[in-house]
Design an enzyme around this catalytic site. Structure first.
Site, short mmCIF file in Angstrom:
data_model
loop_
_atom_site.label_atom_id
_atom_site.label_comp_id
_atom_site.label_asym_id
_atom_site.label_seq_id
_atom_site.Cartn_x
_atom_site.Cartn_y
_atom_site.Cartn_z
N ASP A 94 3.56 1.69 0.07
CA ASP A 94 2.15 1.57 -0.32
C ASP A 94 1.44 2.91 -0.27
OD1 ASP A 94 -0.22 -0.22 -0.88
OD2 ASP A 94 -0.89 0.74 0.97
N HIS A 144 -3.98 -1.13 -6.22
CA HIS A 144 -3.64 -2.52 -6.58
C HIS A 144 -4.91 -3.31 -6.27
CE1 HIS A 144 -3.39 -2.88 -2.25
NE2 HIS A 144 -2.75 -1.74 -2.29
N ARG A 182 -2.89 -4.63 10.17
CA ARG A 182 -3.20 -5.88 9.47
C ARG A 182 -1.94 -6.61 9.03
NH1 ARG A 182 -5.21 -1.60 6.57
NH2 ARG A 182 -4.54 -1.24 4.42
N ASP A 220 3.56 -7.70 -0.19
CA ASP A 220 2.22 -8.26 -0.01
C ASP A 220 1.41 -8.24 -1.31
OD1 ASP A 220 2.22 -5.46 0.07
OD2 ASP A 220 0.56 -5.36 1.49
N THR A 249 -3.46 -5.95 0.93
CA THR A 249 -2.48 -6.06 2.02
C THR A 249 -2.73 -7.24 2.96
OG1 THR A 249 -2.10 -3.70 1.92
CG2 THR A 249 -1.52 -4.80 3.98
ZN LIG Z 1 -0.43 -3.58 0.89
#
Ligand SMILES: [Zn+2]
Length: 545
Positions: free
Chosen positions: A290, A479, A161, A335, A77
């Site tokens: 996500d 991921h 973030r 992202d 991310t």
């Molecule tokens: Zn992410």
């Protein structure tokens, strides 16, 4: 969103008239809306594109790069969001991962979170103070402010973030969910009315249980319970019913995206974004996709319901912008991508899909190697995952570190789930590639994630279709890999006069910033950023390459 956004919209519509649509060529947009959908892989976009009927369907009538790339290796991310509005790969943004190890810092926790200030006393990488200090390059919003002093930058997200990476240093407003409420790291005199109202509305909603969603026929077709190895609960049949005050269920559901969009819409009105001479930037990162992916995988009924709701929420949001008569442009991307749980992938014929061998964790591997080499105590190896950057304990002597590096590289390379291991020296000696991202070798991908002083002593690449989660009690899918299921993301540009073009050749998320800059007449010198202006996007006048 429906809870309080549409009420606000109706009130405003009563006092405002619609803007007349212009028949001439569109003037440069006054509001750039950049939407990131966390973990929205190009595979998911391709699969669901025919199902979308609302906001996503509208954006898909723009200029669609269905082969967009987060080109770098560490598809997480923080690095992914760092590329979108800086135009740079993590090798320049400095954001090599969500976290990295810094053995020089004074505190006992040597892990550094990408948006923390680790010099703040009493903090850790978990109990941290949010800061943009690790982002080493300017964002589009910062460059807009230096050209147009009246330009405003606003960021809203379910994750700190994401909001920080899209808005950089000193945005005007930055709000993110901190696990309990929407919060900011900015020092400012007051809290916008929008935030006060949203906090109250969310708290009131959370105090009540939420009934399950009614699945669409398409989503119902995906309803199938799948057992998960590693201790996790079965997935595949979730409908997002939520108990009162269940904060983790709130986060991993469409609910939080609706609230994020409602806050964005509220700030558009409260700050009058896009209605002044100088252009404004609104960055929105929608995090629920996500969390749904991590909690349930990407191919079940849960993701289907999430994307159906997201389509509708985005539609409501765009309709609200329309109703304000704002001259706006939208970019939507992600992202990073993602992949499904190996247990369901195997049923779909991906025979090599597997969960990682816990022996590959740096802690386990380090302990074994320290014993085998007869080194003094300590972890030997440090790292947050069984892949990516791994660090040698720098308290060892130089000859011990050299011996451990050699042994660790050999041990990882010998493991059947490991595709490649690259030492920092080999990575640093590789130039950052300038060729199309789908042609990059593995070490080139890793090079784009390398930043000296933050990166590890070596980098481990797992084989394709290995999920780096063994214990599934908290998360079942993820991921982060170098493989295209994690790198390939959609990039959609949309303006009200969009004509609908789907482009097959690749683009990079680093291209978004110079493309938007061209659209608003902001000069980006060639070579100033890694990305390139995309001439296929209407309204740009890209410099010759
Ligand atoms: Zn992410």
């Amino acid at each position: 969103m429906r809870r309080f956004l549409l009420a606000a919209a109706a009130a405003l519509l009563a006092t405002q008239s619609f803007a007349e649509a212009s028949a001439q060529a569109p003037a440069p947009p006054k509001l750039l809306v950049v939407i990131s959908i966390d973990q929205f892989s190009a595979n998911l976009f391709d699969e669901y594109r025919p199902q979308f009927t609302d906001g996503m369907a509208r954006l898909a009538t723009g200029t669609v790069f269905r082969n967009g790339f987060q080109s770098h290796a560490m598809t997480e991310t923080c690095p992914g969001h760092s590329t979108m509005l800086t135009g740079d790969h993590p090798s320049r943004t400095g954001i090599i991962g969500n976290t990295w190890i810094d053995q020089s810092i004074g505190r006992s926790d040597k892990t550094v979170y990408c948006v923390e200030d680790e010099t703040q006393p009493g903090t850790s990488s978990i109990a941290y103070k949010v800061s943009p200090k690790h982002l080493l390059v300017p964002t589009l919003g910062e460059l807009m402010k230096s050209k147009w002093p009246g330009s405003r930058t606003v960021a809203v997200s379910g994750k700190d973030r994401a909001a920080v990476m899209m808005s950089g240093q000193r945005p005007d407003q930055r709000w993110y969910w901190n696990g309990k409420t929407f919060d900011t790291d900015l020092q400012q005199a007051g809290v916008p009315q929008t935030i006060l109202k949203a906090r109250a509305a969310i708290a009131a909603a959370l105090s009540q249980p939420l009934p399950p969603l009614e699945p669409t026929p398409y989503c119902q077709g995906k309803e199938r319970p799948i057992a998960v190895t590693g201790g996790g609960k079965p997935v595949g049949t979730g409908h997002f019913g939520r108990a009162a005050n269940d904060l983790s269920a709130f986060r991993a559901s469409p609910e939080i995206d609706g609230d994020t969009l409602a806050i964005a819409a509220g700030l558009v009105d409260e700050m009058q974004l896009g209605r002044r001479a100088d252009p404004d930037l609104l960055a929105i990162s929608l995090s629920a996709t996500d969390y749904v992916g991590h909690t349930y995988g990407t191919e079940g009924e849960e993701m289907c319901l999430q994307l159906t709701e997201l389509d509708r929420e985005l539609g409501d949001f765009l309709k609200l912008l329309d109703s304000r008569g704002i001259n706006y442009a939208v970019v939507l991307t992600a992202d990073h991508g993602g992949k499904d749980i190996p247990e369901r992938e195997r049923l779909a014929g991906v025979n090599d899909a597997a969960r990682v061998d816990p022996a590959l964790s740096p802690a386990t591997m380090g302990k074994a190697l320290v014993a085998r080499l007869g080194l003094p105590g300590g972890p030997g190896l440090m790292g947050d995952s069984s892949f990516g950057d791994i660090y040698i304990d720098r308290r060892l002597r130089a000859n011990e570190r050299a011996a451990l590096l050699k042994a660790a590289v050999a041990a990882y390379r010998a493991h059947p789930q490991v595709e490649a291991v690259f030492t920092a020296r080999k990575i640093a000696d590789t130039p950052v590639p300038a060729t199309p991202p789908e042609t990059w070798s593995l070490i080139q991908r890793v090079r784009a994630s390398y930043y000296q002083g933050r990166s590890g002593d070596f980098y481990v690449v797992l084989k394709r279709d290995v999920t780096p989660i063994a214990d599934t009690t908290r998360s079942v899918a993820t991921h982060g890999s170098v493989w295209d299921y994690d790198r390939r993301v959609p990039i959609l540009f949309w303006r009200p006069q969009a004509t609908g073009t789907t482009i097959e050749h690749s683009a990079e998320t680093t291209d978004i910033m110079p493309t938007l800059a061209s659209m608003i007449g902001l000069q980006i010198q060639p070579g100033f950023v890694d990305g390139h202006c995309l001439k296929d996007v209407p309204g740009t006048s890209c410099p010759a390459r």
